[in-house]
Design an enzyme around this catalytic site. Structure first.
Site, short mmCIF file in Angstrom:
data_model
loop_
_atom_site.label_atom_id
_atom_site.label_comp_id
_atom_site.label_asym_id
_atom_site.label_seq_id
_atom_site.Cartn_x
_atom_site.Cartn_y
_atom_site.Cartn_z
N ARG A 53 82.15 52.56 61.88
CA ARG A 53 81.70 51.50 61.41
C ARG A 53 82.12 51.20 60.07
NH1 ARG A 53 76.40 53.27 63.73
NH2 ARG A 53 76.86 54.95 62.47
N LYS B 8 70.12 66.09 64.80
CA LYS B 8 69.29 64.98 65.03
C LYS B 8 68.28 65.33 66.16
CE LYS B 8 73.16 61.47 64.79
NZ LYS B 8 73.94 60.76 65.48
N SER C 108 72.70 53.63 67.32
CA SER C 108 71.72 54.17 68.19
C SER C 108 70.47 54.30 67.45
CB SER C 108 72.13 55.49 68.64
OG SER C 108 73.30 55.33 69.65
N HIS D 140 79.61 51.49 71.24
CA HIS D 140 80.02 52.54 72.03
C HIS D 140 80.88 52.14 73.30
CE1 HIS D 140 76.34 54.83 70.75
NE2 HIS D 140 77.49 55.24 69.81
#
Length: 164
Positions: A96, A42, A133, A18
């Site tokens: 990614r 989430k 994360s 990040h």
């Protein structure tokens, strides 16, 4: 005219990947808002305010990150509402893999349709391309060392909060 970009994310917690994207975005745009957003899909480990604080500490401790960054949170309304409110015309997203591209594409099109906000994808440094994360939370909760993947402020925080 000032070109404002928003780097949104849940940042639960912020990783070195990040920070890499934030640092590079700050080199491209006049002003960068790092926006900690609530993702209803989430379950967050950290409250928004804690995530904001960890990002601020991480940025302050990194001498390579310029000072054209504002860290904020947004938990109600659309992301493009925040962009409109602050005059941002660009979202910067770190991706990614192709999985991230597939996930982000519908949101990119919706954000452009709703408010004319464009999205720029940035690939992370390859050293951080495998880090998320979620992975950091899992490794940390099982007692693993996450210091190679997170800023020092986050590593200290996770060490303090880990059950003995």
């Amino acid at each position: 005219m000032t070109k404002i970009a928003v780097v949104p994310g849940s940042f639960d917690p912020v990783t070195l990947g990040h920070l890499d994207v934030i640092r590079r975005a700050a080199g491209v745009f006049d002003e960068v808002h790092v926006l900690v957003v609530h993702n209803p899909g989430k379950d967050a480990m950290l409250p928004l305010s804690e995530r904001v604080g960890l990002i601020q500490k991480s940025i302050a401790e990194d001498p390579e990150i310029p000072d054209n960054i504002l860290v904020a949170s947004w938990s109600v309304g659309l992301l493009v509402d925040y962009c409109t409110e602050v005059g941002a015309s660009v979202l910067v997203k770190g991706i990614r893999s192709q999985i991230d591209v597939a996930y982000e594409t519908p949101m990119v099109l919706m954000n452009r349709s709703l408010a004319g906000v464009e999205t720029v994808f940035m690939l992370p440094d390859p050293a951080h391309a495998h880090v998320s994360s979620t992975l950091v939370r899992q490794v940390s909760s099982l007692g693993g060392d996450v210091s190679p993947y997170v800023p020092p402020a986050v590593a200290r925080f996770l060490d303090k909060t880990r059950p003995a």
